[in-house]
Design an enzyme around this catalytic site. Structure first.
Site, mmCIF file in Angstrom:
data_model
loop_
_atom_site.group_PDB
_atom_site.id
_atom_site.type_symbol
_atom_site.label_atom_id
_atom_site.label_comp_id
_atom_site.label_asym_id
_atom_site.label_seq_id
_atom_site.Cartn_x
_atom_site.Cartn_y
_atom_site.Cartn_z
ATOM 1 N N GLY A 1 0.773 -7.034 21.978
ATOM 2 C CA GLY A 1 0.574 -6.305 23.197
ATOM 3 C C GLY A 1 0.148 -4.848 23.384
ATOM 4 C CB VAL B 1 -6.590 0.127 15.810
ATOM 5 C CG1 VAL B 1 -6.616 1.622 15.648
ATOM 6 C CG2 VAL B 1 -6.957 -0.389 17.127
ATOM 7 C CE LYS C 1 -3.233 6.009 -0.492
ATOM 8 N NZ LYS C 1 -3.947 6.951 -0.895
ATOM 9 C CE1 TYR D 1 -3.330 2.766 1.219
ATOM 10 C CE2 TYR D 1 -1.830 2.989 3.128
ATOM 11 C CZ TYR D 1 -2.947 3.557 2.563
ATOM 12 O OH TYR D 1 -3.650 4.522 3.060
HETATM 13 C C1 UGA Z 1 -3.623 2.727 8.872
HETATM 14 C C2 UGA Z 1 -3.720 2.860 7.301
HETATM 15 O O1 UGA Z 1 -2.616 1.794 6.741
HETATM 16 C C3 UGA Z 1 -3.175 4.000 6.842
HETATM 17 O O2 UGA Z 1 -3.017 4.321 5.443
HETATM 18 C C4 UGA Z 1 -3.954 5.152 7.515
HETATM 19 O O3 UGA Z 1 -3.478 6.578 7.139
HETATM 20 C C5 UGA Z 1 -4.037 5.040 8.787
HETATM 21 O O4 UGA Z 1 -4.438 3.820 9.100
HETATM 22 C C6 UGA Z 1 -4.908 5.789 9.450
HETATM 23 O O5 UGA Z 1 -6.002 5.541 10.074
HETATM 24 O O6 UGA Z 1 -4.807 7.218 9.247
HETATM 25 P P1 UGA Z 1 -2.262 2.036 10.889
HETATM 26 O O7 UGA Z 1 -2.218 3.155 12.067
HETATM 27 O O8 UGA Z 1 -1.222 0.890 11.118
HETATM 28 O O9 UGA Z 1 -2.595 2.439 9.506
HETATM 29 O O10 UGA Z 1 -3.697 1.190 11.034
HETATM 30 P P2 UGA Z 1 -4.723 0.660 12.317
HETATM 31 O O11 UGA Z 1 -5.666 -0.450 11.561
HETATM 32 O O12 UGA Z 1 -5.543 1.905 12.502
HETATM 33 O O13 UGA Z 1 -3.782 0.117 13.174
HETATM 34 C C7 UGA Z 1 -3.164 0.785 14.311
HETATM 35 C C8 UGA Z 1 -2.320 -0.199 15.109
HETATM 36 O O14 UGA Z 1 -3.183 -0.958 15.807
HETATM 37 C C9 UGA Z 1 -1.519 -1.249 14.398
HETATM 38 O O15 UGA Z 1 -0.215 -1.192 14.924
HETATM 39 C C10 UGA Z 1 -2.171 -2.452 14.797
HETATM 40 O O16 UGA Z 1 -1.575 -3.803 14.530
HETATM 41 C C11 UGA Z 1 -3.129 -2.403 15.828
HETATM 42 N N1 UGA Z 1 -4.464 -3.066 16.044
HETATM 43 C C12 UGA Z 1 -5.334 -3.127 15.035
HETATM 44 C C13 UGA Z 1 -4.415 -3.631 17.098
HETATM 45 O O17 UGA Z 1 -3.615 -3.659 18.261
HETATM 46 N N2 UGA Z 1 -5.875 -4.379 17.295
HETATM 47 C C14 UGA Z 1 -6.714 -4.267 16.449
HETATM 48 O O18 UGA Z 1 -7.717 -4.988 16.879
HETATM 49 C C15 UGA Z 1 -6.442 -3.444 15.417
#
Ligand code: UGA
Length: 357
Positions: free
Chosen positions: A223, A204, A159, A155
């Site tokens: 964690g 998340v 981008k 991704y």
């Molecule tokens: C994502 C997208 O890839 C980006 O393009 C976007 O800009 C960004 O979200 C955003 O919301 O702006 P990321 O922050 O890694 O990036 O995605 P999330 O799914 O929001 O996850 C954040 C963190 O939470 C990650 O480290 C993930 O491993 C963790 N997570 C996610 C958990 O611990 N539990 C969950 O149930 C889901």
């Protein structure tokens, strides 16, 4: 500016649904909103035209750019769970399908405001000398992606390549553009709840709200020590309106939009959401938390950024903007929105069956 016609590609998504409302309030503009569905954009206005269609459909693109002064390009597949499970679709949605948009804007001399991503910075903040820095900066950070077998970066790579194409059209073919890199923007209507209005794993915030509403443990990947700086979508809307207004200042600029003051670990986010949820739904079962491995949660192609902090000095300077909403100020409203929209639907037999299938 107030007379402008703005085409919003991806207007029915989370960001689009907030930005269209914000622009209609702020400007006298006409908006051509393009998306495959408009459930999140239940707004009607004589100045808003909804086009049901896909951005990769040449006839749709042709029609909405015929009169546009500005194109706001938001369409994306942007959930990390997709990057290593459907990487080809991710690359197409974030690169291939958008190449004609860039070309069309250059040909028709339309201003392009394109939403890229903070993910382009990759694994960690690194300066031009290759040494780690605290913040990620638009013009002085290197973009450090992991190895190819870590498909997580498909991704970010797509981008980044589109950013380079847009930059080249600007430098060599006169394209008027601004590139926006959003950092973890959250708010009402973000993503979907699995088994209710979508399938798979959302980002998340929706994952945690789904688990809270179902009384299931919140899953902390690795964690939950990894950190993100979360920004309220209202701060995003304000910034984007200023980008539209301040064309000259933002011409051929890349802008981080995020809130460095809201840096929290994912475990802290989980606890904050759980306590906001307990306030709003005191009858619900108390939240529980569970550590899961990244490989179990996302698969082997996953990789992660340990800490993602935006440098927003450029946005402050060019836009006279400051993100205003703290975590404490934004979470109760967001949680209340999920509870209002989903609580009954989560409890329905069909949703329960979908979860246990
Ligand atoms: C994502 C997208 O890839 C980006 O393009 C976007 O800009 C960004 O979200 C955003 O919301 O702006 P990321 O922050 O890694 O990036 O995605 P999330 O799914 O929001 O996850 C954040 C963190 O939470 C990650 O480290 C993930 O491993 C963790 N997570 C996610 C958990 O611990 N539990 C969950 O149930 C889901």
């Amino acid at each position: 500016m107030t007379e402008a016609r703005i085409a919003v590609l991806g207007a029915g998504g989370f960001l689009g649904s907030h930005l269209v409302r914000g622009m209609l309030e702020r400007f006298d503009c006409a908006i051509d909103a393009v998306d495959v569905d408009f459930e999140k954009l239940d707004v009607s206005s004589a100045r808003l035209r909804k086009w049901r269609g896909r951005v990769e459909d040449a006839s749709v693109l042709d029609a909405v750019t015929a009169q546009a002064d500005v194109v706001l390009s938001l369409t994306a597949l942007c959930n990390p769970a997709q990057y290593s499970t459907i990487p080809l679709e991710v690359i197409d949605a974030n690169f291939t399908h958008l190449l004609p948009v860039v070309k069309r804007c250059a040909e028709r001399k339309i201003r392009l405001i394109h939403f890229s991503t903070a993910e382009v910075y990759g694994l960690q903040a690194v300066g031009l000398d290759g040494l780690p820095t605290r913040e990620m900066s638009e013009d002085s950070s290197c973009l450090q992606l992991g190895p190819i077998h870590k498909e997580r970066w498909s991704y970010a790579c797509a981008k980044q390549l589109l950013e380079r194409v847009i930059w080249a059209y600007g430098e060599h073919h006169g394209l008027s553009f601004t590139l926006i890199r959003p950092f973890n923007t959250i708010g009402p209507r973000m993503d979907f709840l699995p088994g209710v209005d979508g399938e798979g794993t959302p980002r998340v915030l929706a994952c945690f709200m789904n688990q809270l509403l179902r009384g299931a443990p919140l899953q902390l990947v690795g964690g939950g020590t990894q950190k993100r700086a979360f920004m309220d979508v209202r701060d995003m809307t304000e910034a984007v309106c200023r980008v539209i207004e301040r064309r000259r200042a933002c011409e051929r600029q890349i802008l981080n939009l995020g809130n460095p003051r809201n840096l929290v670990s994912i475990a802290e986010l989980a606890r904050m959401l759980a306590s906001a949820f307990a306030e709003i739904a005191p009858d619900a079962a108390p939240a529980t938390f569970q550590t899961v491995s990244a490989a179990d949660f996302y698969g082997l192609g996953y990789d992660d950024t340990a800490e993602r902090v935006p440098d927003v000095r450029k946005a402050r300077q060019l836009l006279g903007w400051e993100p205003a909403h703290s975590m404490q100020a934004m979470l109760p409203g967001i949680v209340a929105d999920y509870v209002a929209r989903y609580r009954e639907r989560v409890a329905s037999p069909a949703s329960q069956a979908a979860r246990s299938a």
